[in-house]
Design an enzyme around this catalytic site. Sequence first.
Site, PDB file in Angstrom:
ATOM      1  N   HIS A   1      -2.665  -1.773  20.539  1.00 15.53           N
ATOM      2  CA  HIS A   1      -3.893  -1.004  19.988  1.00 15.53           C
ATOM      3  C   HIS A   1      -4.367  -0.005  21.200  1.00 15.53           C
ATOM      4  O   HIS A   1      -4.277  -0.329  22.274  1.00 15.53           O
ATOM      5  CB  HIS A   1      -4.765  -1.895  19.800  1.00 15.53           C
ATOM      6  CG  HIS A   1      -6.095  -1.055  19.406  1.00 15.53           C
ATOM      7  ND1 HIS A   1      -6.143  -0.314  18.087  1.00 15.53           N
ATOM      8  CD2 HIS A   1      -7.280  -0.667  19.717  1.00 15.53           C
ATOM      9  CE1 HIS A   1      -7.217   0.009  18.019  1.00 15.53           C
ATOM     10  NE2 HIS A   1      -7.955  -0.136  19.020  1.00 15.53           N
TER      11      HIS A   1
ATOM     12  N   TYR B   1      18.912  13.442   2.382  1.00  9.68           N
ATOM     13  CA  TYR B   1      17.622  13.540   3.555  1.00  9.68           C
ATOM     14  C   TYR B   1      18.136  14.948   4.432  1.00  9.68           C
ATOM     15  O   TYR B   1      17.054  15.494   4.798  1.00  9.68           O
ATOM     16  CB  TYR B   1      17.831  12.313   4.501  1.00  9.68           C
ATOM     17  CG  TYR B   1      19.503  12.236   5.384  1.00  9.68           C
ATOM     18  CD1 TYR B   1      19.258  12.599   6.615  1.00  9.68           C
ATOM     19  CD2 TYR B   1      20.681  11.830   5.137  1.00  9.68           C
ATOM     20  CE1 TYR B   1      20.491  12.885   7.325  1.00  9.68           C
ATOM     21  CE2 TYR B   1      21.762  11.821   5.799  1.00  9.68           C
ATOM     22  CZ  TYR B   1      21.852  12.385   6.984  1.00  9.68           C
ATOM     23  OH  TYR B   1      23.019  12.288   7.447  1.00  9.68           O
TER      24      TYR B   1
END
Length: 481
Positions: free
Chosen positions: A447, A187
């Site tokens: 949402h 990484y």
Amino acid sequence: MVVGEIVQDKDLIVIGGGPGGYSAAIRAAQIGLDTVLIEKENMGGVCLNEGCIPSKVFTHSASTFSITKSVSQFGIQTGEVTFELERMHEWKDKVVSGLKGGVEALCKANKIEVIKGEASFLSDDRIGVESGHQFDTYRFKQAIIATGSTLIHPKHIAIDHERILDTRSIFKINTVPEHLVVLGSDYISLEAAFGYMQLGASVSIILDEETDGFGFDLSIEKELQRVLKKRKIRVYKKSRVTQVTEIEKGVKIEIESQKGKEELTCSHFFAASKQEPNTADLGLDRAGVTLSPDGYIDVNQFAQTNVASIYAVGDVTPGPALAVKALKQGKVAAENCSGHLATFDLHFIPRVAHTNPPIASVGLTEAEAVTAGYDVKVSEFAAAGNGFASILGEKEGKTKIVVDQNTDMLLGFHTIGQGAVELISHGVTALEMVARDEDLSYPFYPHPSLNENWLEAVEGIKGRAIHMAPEKKKPVTNASK
């Protein structure tokens, strides 16, 4: 050296002030143990001072710079945007100093005695601490070893920390490379590659002769390779670096692959480093603590060594050299030292890369699940179908869920795209709770939000995702009847 004549008695001695050590000391003090923490260099260890925190200051700065250049689509006019590495380093130093001061303040608030010096075992219940000309002896009821690890470089590569760089110095240079060549697939290699590319460097990545990817699930790997190509980061797969030589104002790299021999020239070269546990000078033999053949201290699920009163945590133990592992083990060790039963399990440690887009993974990949004998079902949801990703202008990436088709049990969660680092925690919790797909599809998801990637991927397992096109059915042929 002056040898102290008085032996001081302590409930617990912690050797090492990195994430594992200071979290162990604080947890032990919270429970009521008289705790001494011994650190020979800087509180916070390598993670805070040279590793996790400085590197993430760099990746966040580089990503912010890249994003800022494109904010005109939101109606924001900034004029010419420039990047100054020197100012970024000043901010990094300020962040590190503040966090280090915070750790020191927490130790003081918890009445932990912090000693600067080098510790070694004198027996299975005594530790000597050398600090300058002073040598003090402590007798302990319990001890926790949290001495971390040291970087080991490839033997044929001479790191000079100027043009030929390692895991620490790659984020310390004061100029953006004209061309950076990265040797590595971890990484840190990806973060360096993406970060300097965003600052304007030309970047190439060399994967070693046994590697053609970065170790992620195949679907995530394909998306990552697509993004790398789009960013014009060239990847040399299954290659061996045979020689690295400094030349005038640059570095020459000789590589061998299935295609034959090749020479690369660049302004800077980075070689990913391996970690070696810091156990050599601890006098572990005098305490009776045994090591594995590769030099690690083996521990059980309680972080306990073969000596019942001595524990070990972090990079000196087997497993990934990650701060998240050290933090958990440190608290587990401290709780067991005080008689509170606690355990750890390394199965569901998340793997995260703070690239742009970021990548996160936990649990089994699809291939690993098949190899393990599961009847595997997978679902993938493209970030382009997420409303909030469109708002952000960050539609690259995908989310993948791996489940056991017979039990609907979650086996793995893998994602690349904005929000990946935050989304992965939901995956860790779900795996630890042995969640099934209905457990994940039942709750409400805000949402618009990137969290909805989870919902869409989960509902896609049974073909019920609203924002995902249905799978194309294969035509029926005489052969398939």
